[in-house]
Design a protein around this motif. Structure first.
Motif, PDB file in Angstrom:
ATOM      1  N   VAL A  78       0.813  -1.208   0.000  1.00 57.65           N
ATOM      2  CA  VAL A  78       0.000   0.000   0.000  1.00 57.65           C
ATOM      3  C   VAL A  78       0.856   1.273   0.000  1.00 57.65           C
ATOM      4  O   VAL A  78       0.678   2.163  -0.823  1.00 57.65           O
ATOM      5  CB  VAL A  78      -0.929   0.047   1.238  1.00 57.65           C
ATOM      6  CG1 VAL A  78      -1.817   1.276   1.181  1.00 57.65           C
ATOM      7  CG2 VAL A  78      -1.759  -1.217   1.301  1.00 57.65           C
ATOM      8  N   HIS A  79       1.781   1.300   0.940  1.00 56.89           N
ATOM      9  CA  HIS A  79       2.591   2.495   1.090  1.00 56.89           C
ATOM     10  C   HIS A  79       3.351   2.814  -0.199  1.00 56.89           C
ATOM     11  O   HIS A  79       3.515   3.962  -0.593  1.00 56.89           O
ATOM     12  CB  HIS A  79       3.573   2.299   2.252  1.00 56.89           C
ATOM     13  CG  HIS A  79       4.511   3.434   2.405  1.00 56.89           C
ATOM     14  ND1 HIS A  79       4.080   4.742   2.510  1.00 56.89           N
ATOM     15  CD2 HIS A  79       5.863   3.495   2.463  1.00 56.89           C
ATOM     16  CE1 HIS A  79       5.126   5.533   2.638  1.00 56.89           C
ATOM     17  NE2 HIS A  79       6.217   4.811   2.591  1.00 56.89           N
ATOM     18  N   LEU A  82       1.015   4.244  -2.808  1.00 58.26           N
ATOM     19  CA  LEU A  82       0.727   5.618  -2.419  1.00 58.26           C
ATOM     20  C   LEU A  82       1.856   6.545  -2.821  1.00 58.26           C
ATOM     21  O   LEU A  82       1.628   7.616  -3.384  1.00 58.26           O
ATOM     22  CB  LEU A  82       0.531   5.685  -0.896  1.00 58.26           C
ATOM     23  CG  LEU A  82      -0.907   5.759  -0.415  1.00 58.26           C
ATOM     24  CD1 LEU A  82      -1.787   4.797  -1.168  1.00 58.26           C
ATOM     25  CD2 LEU A  82      -0.978   5.526   1.075  1.00 58.26           C
ATOM     26  N   LEU A 176      -9.065   2.718  -1.416  1.00 54.21           N
ATOM     27  CA  LEU A 176      -8.083   3.455  -0.627  1.00 54.21           C
ATOM     28  C   LEU A 176      -7.219   4.377  -1.487  1.00 54.21           C
ATOM     29  O   LEU A 176      -7.160   5.586  -1.264  1.00 54.21           O
ATOM     30  CB  LEU A 176      -7.174   2.461   0.094  1.00 54.21           C
ATOM     31  CG  LEU A 176      -6.517   2.856   1.416  1.00 54.21           C
ATOM     32  CD1 LEU A 176      -5.498   1.820   1.824  1.00 54.21           C
ATOM     33  CD2 LEU A 176      -5.889   4.230   1.377  1.00 54.21           C
TER      34      LEU A 176
END
Lengths: 209, 209
Positions: A78-79, A82, A176
């Motif tokens: 995820v990071h 992002l 997200l």
DNA sequence: ACGTAATGGATAGCGGCACTATCCGCTATC
DNA sequence: GATAGCGGATAGTGCCGCTATCCATTACGT
């Protein structure tokens, strides 16, 4: 739905939709016959996102393509995603020489990051953008503007906190990464407008009408 | 100095300087012969300002021309000039229909301005930009983002306070209006970069690597 | 069943913008 | 007196976000 309805619903002309598909911003519709394709609400949503990034966020088509590619990437940390997305959200990266001023500005930025305890690699595009801005200020005789950096950083942290809270509240509801992209880009537009309004108010206060 | 040295000092190519003069961004040099003109430090300074507004601020040449025209206007009420300049600093103004969402967004903005006690006319371009951004968020299913407006406004006021303090400190040293322009445009770039850095930090915190 | 409209796909063109190249006759400088 | 640079004007370039046109095929109203 077919392309005509997609166009009617979003206000985007049919040839423009075809163009976005060509450029990889929008996935093609699912073919039901050699020359019939179906589009659904995900296309509609994506199209609205594209227009928002374009019109409000001021991103370029090529940048949007890269961002959306990262958004669509499945199961990457995820990071990581992002970061990949966020790093494409800034302005394009020009550069001219002037190594002296530049490296000094880079130092200033690095000190700020350290002082703040931000866990950010110093070759982050945002850090580069910041250094650029500081170089420009310096050249204009406004090196003293750097004194405001901590005030600015306070405000930036405050906004970032609000943004992340929002994302956390939404994480169950929406995608997200998409939420982060929207928050980053449109949030920037929102903040810039608010800042200008606050400027007008304070300067009205100070310089009367 | 002659145009060649101006070019060497600023890194801006000679034909580009000529172009800026044609477009009214830069005053012509003073003619000493029918085809010899002299430039001074004010030209150099102006040229750096142009490049900063262009490269860092992302303004268009036409917008810069208008802003600089306001900067050069002699003896107009200060607040007036500031407004005229500030109003050209935002992004270009597109618009498409969708009157429903728009007027709702306008109301939200108006309420915010009232709540904040900002002395700002509601047809201020920044208010319009803000409404645009809110409409886009709404269309993307992120109407709830508007809940952050007060947090954002707090931060914006904080930044505006810092900016005006800076201007006051500088008012004796440099040209007032020019300082405001620089602060507004480059300050925006600075803040946006800081916000992105703060985002990265907080999302690293939350999603760890 | 048939005529019209819309579709997918491909290619070429357009308008705006920020320059950039070229040409001219003249001038400063060595 | 040769060479480099100059001011001024006009035309061209490259990129970008579309937009127009064309084609064979398919959907749709009646």
């Amino acid at each position: 739905m077919r392309i005509g309805e997609l166009s009617r619903r979003t206000g985007v002309p049919v040839p423009t939709i075809k163009y976005y598909v060509r450029e990889g911003l929008l996935p093609p519709g699912e073919l039901s016959s050699p020359n019939q394709a179906r589009y659904d609400e995900t296309h509609e949503r994506r199209l609205r996102l594209i227009r928002a990034l374009l019109d409000v966020g001021g991103l370029k088509v090529a940048a949007i393509a890269e961002v959306l590619q990262a958004v669509d990437e499945p199961g990457r940390p995820v990071h990581d995603v992002l970061g990949a997305a966020a790093n494409r959200l800034g302005p394009p990266q020009p550069d001219d020489g002037d190594d002296d001023a530049r490296s000094e500005a880079r130092d200033t930025v690095q000190e700020l990051i350290a002082r703040r305890g931000w866990r950010v690699s110093t070759d982050n595009p945002a850090a580069t953008d910041l250094a650029h801005a500081l170089v420009a200020l310096d050249r204009l005789g406004h090196a003293a503007f750097a004194e405001l950096l901590d005030d600015y950083a306070d405000a930036a942290e405050q906004v970032a906190r609000a943004d992340l809270d929002y994302v956390n509240r939404r994480v169950a509801v929406e995608d997200l990464v998409e939420t982060v992209v929207i928050g980053t880009v449109l949030g920037e537009a929102v903040f810039n407008a608010l800042r200008r309004l606050a400027h007008v108010d304070r300067s009205a206060q100070q310089f009367g009408d």
